[in-house]
Scaffold this active site. Structure first.
Site, PDB file in Angstrom:
ATOM      1  N   GLY A 217       0.818  -1.211   0.000  1.00  0.00           N
ATOM      2  CA  GLY A 217       0.000   0.000   0.000  1.00  0.00           C
ATOM      3  C   GLY A 217       0.851   1.260   0.000  1.00  0.00           C
ATOM      4  O   GLY A 217       1.966   1.265  -0.529  1.00  0.00           O
ATOM      5  N   ASP A 242       1.802  -7.164  -9.201  1.00  0.00           N
ATOM      6  CA  ASP A 242       0.846  -6.522 -10.113  1.00  0.00           C
ATOM      7  C   ASP A 242       0.222  -5.261  -9.514  1.00  0.00           C
ATOM      8  O   ASP A 242       0.012  -4.272 -10.219  1.00  0.00           O
ATOM      9  CB  ASP A 242      -0.210  -7.506 -10.624  1.00  0.00           C
ATOM     10  N   ASP A 272       5.010 -15.959  -6.769  1.00  0.00           N
ATOM     11  CA  ASP A 272       3.970 -16.906  -7.189  1.00  0.00           C
ATOM     12  C   ASP A 272       3.983 -17.186  -8.695  1.00  0.00           C
ATOM     13  O   ASP A 272       3.269 -18.069  -9.155  1.00  0.00           O
ATOM     14  CB  ASP A 272       2.576 -16.363  -6.818  1.00  0.00           C
ATOM     15  N   MET A 315       3.741 -21.176  -0.951  1.00  0.00           N
ATOM     16  CA  MET A 315       3.033 -19.954  -1.341  1.00  0.00           C
ATOM     17  C   MET A 315       2.322 -20.135  -2.663  1.00  0.00           C
ATOM     18  O   MET A 315       2.620 -21.054  -3.437  1.00  0.00           O
ATOM     19  CB  MET A 315       4.001 -18.784  -1.399  1.00  0.00           C
ATOM     20  N   TYR A 428       7.570 -18.481   4.499  1.00  0.00           N
ATOM     21  CA  TYR A 428       8.403 -17.273   4.622  1.00  0.00           C
ATOM     22  C   TYR A 428       9.893 -17.598   4.586  1.00  0.00           C
ATOM     23  O   TYR A 428      10.704 -16.756   4.184  1.00  0.00           O
ATOM     24  CB  TYR A 428       8.028 -16.496   5.894  1.00  0.00           C
TER      25      TYR A 428
HETATM   26  O1  F6P Z   1       2.206 -12.172  -3.396  1.00  0.00           O
HETATM   27  C1  F6P Z   1       3.249 -13.022  -3.098  1.00  0.00           C
HETATM   28  C2  F6P Z   1       3.076 -13.681  -1.765  1.00  0.00           C
HETATM   29  O2  F6P Z   1       4.273 -14.311  -1.514  1.00  0.00           O
HETATM   30  C3  F6P Z   1       1.905 -14.632  -1.683  1.00  0.00           C
HETATM   31  O3  F6P Z   1       2.138 -15.913  -2.124  1.00  0.00           O
HETATM   32  C4  F6P Z   1       1.589 -14.596  -0.229  1.00  0.00           C
HETATM   33  O4  F6P Z   1       0.262 -14.873   0.027  1.00  0.00           O
HETATM   34  C5  F6P Z   1       1.874 -13.213   0.156  1.00  0.00           C
HETATM   35  O5  F6P Z   1       2.876 -12.762  -0.712  1.00  0.00           O
HETATM   36  C6  F6P Z   1       2.188 -13.080   1.603  1.00  0.00           C
HETATM   37  O6  F6P Z   1       2.826 -11.867   1.854  1.00  0.00           O
HETATM   38  P1  F6P Z   1       2.703 -11.029   3.207  1.00  0.00           P
HETATM   39  O7  F6P Z   1       2.517 -12.000   4.319  1.00  0.00           O
HETATM   40  O8  F6P Z   1       3.954 -10.263   3.267  1.00  0.00           O
HETATM   41  O9  F6P Z   1       1.515 -10.158   3.004  1.00  0.00           O
END
Ligand code: F6P
Length: 541
Positions: A217, A242, A272, A315, A428
């Site tokens: 954001g 994106d 992803d 993920m 993570y």
């Molecule tokens: O958009 C990529 C990604 O790795 C997703 O697979 C995952 O859901 C998300 O980011 C999690 O990111 P965060 O916990 O930092 O919001």
């Protein structure tokens, strides 16, 4: 593609040929494209105007039509809105490292085809401008003040992209003023910046994360462009997914509206691999490789006990590419669950019956589940959550925990066999590792494509390989939808035949796939959206 509007807007395209810069004008456009289209005059088309994300009208896409169904979806250029910007010889010509290169520069008219599997009578289809150094540049070296920002979730390779933008600008173009924006978009107006030099970024590719920090954001267009203007920044490199690229597009539009000589380049990032058009996203290979460690651990745990089950969550919010490739690479996985393939637990053909069968056959098994899989099942059973994160992504419920709980509960209730389940969530840990060798090289090419583009005056573009060739792609092309695993493609069939899991495919999917098999009479607008290109060819044998 829609039909041509009655009064097409003609957009000029700056074209350099044979070492001479020509002023952007309509004639150049004809000249540049006629060689590629049997001498006939290409049509330039403007699609209907889109609204920018803040309600302002976005500039129309630059679309050029040539013969035999040739379409160039071009990217904006500073010369589109600045009157006669001066140009300079590319300093790369004097760079000793490149002195043995036979051809310094890409041909100004080169474009990259989106669709490479064609039939005798196929239209030539959509093309993008080829990335690479141009003979003339629109910035003098000491005039450039570049900035780099990283936004969104972490991904292996972020530091490599930062490093290679800095070193590339420094070594190839003699740029000395490069700053990093601290902590994502909001850092433009609320944080300090950091000076970046080849020395300060020298070792960063060996570290995970991003040295600049990141956030979701925080996109405030006016404040960001004010900050760009106030700081005198004239090249902006934006690395992110994106949502971030949509933000980059709006920043570019505001810059153009204000008539600033500032080039904006996006470098698409998503672990992803859910970005369309490009062959694959950086960090994806590393993620698949790192996931092997978790799958191996799950396998070892499961194998060592009676009726052992290893569940690994990977993920993949909306797209199951990491789970699919990690499964195919490992061969120890008995079942792979992804968002694109809805599954059910109970009854004949359900997941629980399959688990029972596999345990009876093998005595142990491994399940890989993408985080976005089965969300409709979980929501049904928990009646919850329509919350979003700061990037606007739906917050997910933990499918790994939910699945593990349901499997344990099923076997406890039925008392048919005692199982031993271990749940591993390495998500993570995977995201935080440094990029592997192949991603490092890939990140270098992305960074170089981006900086060659901005130096050549292109702006409002993102970079990436399309069928193996790096290209400049208009922002809207990569943000209008997401790349998904197509479960009626051969790659998913390969996975099913490797795991022998139930397909969970319903009759409607099969019917739809059969319809798609009918030979196309014209190119689909969305060519390539189903596969992920040459590196991840889902249809080759
Ligand atoms: O958009 C990529 C990604 O790795 C997703 O697979 C995952 O859901 C998300 O980011 C999690 O990111 P965060 O916990 O930092 O919001």
């Amino acid at each position: 593609m829609g039909s041509l509007p009655d009064a097409p807007i003609v957009h000029s395209i700056p074209v350099e040929s044979s070492g001479r810069h020509r002023k952007p004008n309509h004639l150049n456009l004809r000249t540049s494209l006629s060689s590629a289209s049997n001498g006939s005059v290409p049509r330039v088309r403007s699609d209907s105007r889109r609204m920018g994300s803040e309600g302002k009208t976005a500039p129309p896409p630059k679309v050029v039509c040539g013969d035999a169904g040739y379409v160039l979806e071009d990217v904006p250029h500073l010369a589109d809105y600045l009157p006669d910007p001066p140009t300079y010889p590319n300093p790369l010509q004097n760079n000793p490292a490149y002195s043995v290169v036979k051809q310094y520069f890409v041909n100004a008219d080169d474009t990259v085809a989106q669709k490479i599997v064609v039939h005798k009578d196929s239209p030539r289809g959509t093309h993008f401008r080829r990335a690479g150094p141009r003979q003339r540049v629109y910035f003098e070296s000491d005039e450039v003040h570049a900035c780099i920002v990283t936004c969104g979730g972490l991904c292996p390779g972020l530091n490599t992209v930062i490093r290679e933008i800095v070193c590339g600008l420094y070594d190839m173009y003699g740029v000395r003023k490069i700053i990093g924006i601290d902590g994502g978009y909001k850092g433009f107006y609320s944080c300090n910046t950091v000076d970046l030099t080849p020395k300060s970024v020298n070792d960063i590719h060996k570290r995970g994360g991003t040295i600049l920090g990141t956030s979701r954001g925080g996109h405030d267009t006016s404040k960001i462009v004010d900050s760009i203007e106030d700081r005198g920044v004239n090249q902006v490199y934006i690395i992110g997914g994106d949502g971030t690229q949509k933000g980059a597009s709006v920043i570019f539009e505001e810059i153009q509206r204000r008539g600033l000589k500032v080039a904006v380049a996006g470098i698409p990032k998503t672990i992803d691999n859910d970005i369309v058009v490009i062959d694959k996203s950086f960090g994806f290979d590393t993620a698949v490789e790192e996931a092997q460690r978790a799958i191996n651990a799950a396998h070892v745990e499961a194998e060592s006990v009676e009726n052992g089950i290893g569940v690994v969550k990977l993920m993949g919010r909306n797209s199951g590419f990491i789970a699919m490739y990690a499964t195919l690479a490992s061969r120890d996985v008995d079942c792979c669950l992804i968002p694109e393939s809805p599954f059910h637990l109970e009854g004949k053909g359900g997941l629980l019956a399959f688990i029972e069968r596999r345990l009876k056959e093998n005595g142990h098994m491994v399940i890989v589940v993408a985080e976005g899989a089965g969300q409709e099942l979980i929501t049904e059973s928990m009646r919850s959550m329509e919350h979003q994160d700061a990037s606007g992504n739906k917050l997910l419920l933990d499918v790994g925990l939910w699945l593990s709980h349901n499997i344990k509960d099923h076997f406890a209730r039925n008392q048919k066999m005692t199982i031993n389940l271990k749940y591993i969530d390495p998500t993570y840990m995977i995201r935080a590792v440094p990029s592997n060798a192949s991603d490092n090289v890939y990140c270098t090419l992305l960074a170089h494509s981006a900086l060659h583009g901005t130096m050549a005056g292109y702006t409002g573009f993102t970079v990436g390989p399309v069928n193996g060739r790096h290209a400049y792609i208009p922002f809207h092309r990569i943000t209008e939808k997401q790349n998904k695993v197509v479960i009626t493609d051969r790659m998913w069939a390969r996975l099913l035949s490797s795991t022998n899991q139930p397909s969970f495919i319903n009759q409607k999917d099969i019917e739809d796939a059969k319809k798609e098999d009918e030979p196309p009479t014209q190119l689909l607008d969305e060519e390539n959206s189903h596969g992920v290109g040459i590196h991840l060819d889902t249809s080759a044998n």
